[in-house]
Design a protein around this motif. Sequence first.
Motif, PDB file in Angstrom:
ATOM      1  N   VAL A 181       0.858  -1.177   0.000  1.00 12.71           N
ATOM      2  CA  VAL A 181       0.000   0.000   0.000  1.00 12.71           C
ATOM      3  C   VAL A 181       0.901   1.235   0.000  1.00 12.71           C
ATOM      4  N   VAL A 182       0.658   2.129  -0.973  1.00 16.49           N
ATOM      5  CA  VAL A 182       1.428   3.360  -1.114  1.00 16.49           C
ATOM      6  C   VAL A 182       0.458   4.533  -1.048  1.00 16.49           C
ATOM      7  N   ASN A 183       0.675   5.432  -0.094  1.00 19.03           N
ATOM      8  CA  ASN A 183      -0.100   6.665   0.002  1.00 19.03           C
ATOM      9  C   ASN A 183       0.724   7.772  -0.641  1.00 19.03           C
ATOM     10  N   LEU A 184       0.110   8.517  -1.540  1.00 17.71           N
ATOM     11  CA  LEU A 184       0.858   9.575  -2.216  1.00 17.71           C
ATOM     12  C   LEU A 184      -0.027  10.757  -2.551  1.00 17.71           C
ATOM     13  N   VAL A 185       0.627  11.832  -2.904  1.00 14.77           N
ATOM     14  CA  VAL A 185      -0.046  13.041  -3.369  1.00 14.77           C
ATOM     15  C   VAL A 185       0.390  13.265  -4.806  1.00 14.77           C
ATOM     16  N   ARG A 186      -0.579  13.358  -5.719  1.00 17.76           N
ATOM     17  CA  ARG A 186      -0.290  13.690  -7.117  1.00 17.76           C
ATOM     18  C   ARG A 186      -0.644  15.162  -7.304  1.00 17.76           C
ATOM     19  N   ILE A 187       0.325  15.912  -7.809  1.00 21.01           N
ATOM     20  CA  ILE A 187       0.179  17.358  -7.931  1.00 21.01           C
ATOM     21  C   ILE A 187       0.179  17.727  -9.402  1.00 21.01           C
ATOM     22  N   SER A 188      -0.900  18.342  -9.843  1.00 22.63           N
ATOM     23  CA  SER A 188      -0.960  18.827 -11.209  1.00 22.63           C
ATOM     24  C   SER A 188      -0.579  20.308 -11.173  1.00 22.63           C
ATOM     25  N   LEU A 189       0.693  20.583 -11.446  1.00 18.99           N
ATOM     26  CA  LEU A 189       1.202  21.954 -11.447  1.00 18.99           C
ATOM     27  C   LEU A 189       1.058  22.497 -12.865  1.00 18.99           C
ATOM     28  N   ARG A 190       0.149  23.463 -13.026  1.00 18.78           N
ATOM     29  CA  ARG A 190      -0.202  23.966 -14.355  1.00 18.78           C
ATOM     30  C   ARG A 190       0.065  25.459 -14.472  1.00 18.78           C
ATOM     31  N   ILE A 191       0.352  25.861 -15.720  1.00 20.29           N
ATOM     32  CA  ILE A 191       0.564  27.273 -16.030  1.00 20.29           C
ATOM     33  C   ILE A 191       0.124  27.511 -17.470  1.00 20.29           C
ATOM     34  N   ARG A 192      -0.332  28.705 -17.753  1.00 22.35           N
ATOM     35  CA  ARG A 192      -0.648  29.088 -19.137  1.00 22.35           C
ATOM     36  C   ARG A 192       0.572  29.796 -19.713  1.00 22.35           C
TER      37      ARG A 192
END
Length: 164
Positions: free
Chosen positions: A58-69
């Motif tokens: 079991v792996v707990n993680l945070v996925r971060i969608s770092l977006r910019i225009r």
Amino acid sequence: KAKGTMTLSDFENLLRSHKVDVDKFGTGVAKTLSEFYEAVVREQKSYLTLQDNHLERVVNLVRISLRIRDNDHKLRELRIASQSTSAGGLRIRDQPLAVVLKIPEHGQWQEAIEKCFEEKLRIPSRVQKMCFATDMDSYSVKEERSTSETIPGIMTLYKSHNII
């Protein structure tokens, strides 16, 4: 669950007792048995549990969608293209920026994002607060069970906190 006092030999015996072929570790892109042991027992980046009488990671993680225009107003996202292996090779990822939550950090995903940006991108906390906005409406939790090419013979349950 594996305990912090477990030796590498005990860990290997645990895997063998659940019919995991430990000889597959360290081949191809698979982690070595020692690397897997370090991640589970010492670093507490994941833990093992029994699921239908089979070991599961079991792996707990945070996925971060770092977006910019960009200047053309096209939406761009920071993604991890690849990762170095201990053998000097490359593991293709093509995934959003992610950070694994160690067992003591479970439930502290917001703090993990700040720590990730400080450690991986060298962006101080005060600059993050001035420049980034978290879209709290985009927050979701997802559980996904799949095989991992880096951990042979053990199914992995990814519990991810996803945020933009």
